[in-house]
Design a protein around this motif. Sequence first.
Motif: not given
Length: 211
Positions: A86-95, A101-105
């Motif tokens: 779960f933590r690894e998946r959450e980290a991937r989703l956060t990344e 967000e960077e592309r949108a910016h």
Amino acid sequence: MMGKIRKPRILRSRGGSLLMIATLLIGSGVLRLVFEAAPAMAKAEGNKEGTTKPHAADKDMHMAKAGEPAQAMSDRAGLQDMLTAFREREARLTERERLIEERAHALEIADKAVTEKLQALVRAETALRETLALADGAVEKDIARLTVVYETMKPKEAAALFEEMAPEFAAGFLARMRPEAAAQIMTGLSAEAAYTISVVMAGRNAQAPTE
């Protein structure tokens, strides 16, 4: 004589009773000791058996208790693996969210830059049109002023100037003049110059729309 014989019988009867009572008392004491000692002996025997030979139920319970830590450890390991996943998946989703967000910016910045450039081009085009309009107006004023000057000159002097002009330029001025002034200037030109200017003026009129 008969009195002497009865006396010993009485004594024997009393002695037998005392013996019986003493025997009963001793037996009662022995029985009491036996009854009192039996539970203690049984408890001691049970404790002895418990230390040397465990009961089957106790053995099963001991085996169950021995198996419980292994099962608990297995369950704990499974939960730990799930938490790690779960933590690894959450980290991937956060990344992934960070990259989005960077592309949108970046797109927002690029869109803003393009919009500003388009606005700058529009402003530059507007300014250029205004400048051209001013230039055209200035040129038109200058041509109109020169036309008036040429019209007011003496025909002979004006003809001398038109003789030196380029045919297209001279034709432009003559087309703006009053017909009488233009005719006088054309009369003072050489035949070759008058013919060339006439051809240019006729060509302009031929290309002009009739409707």
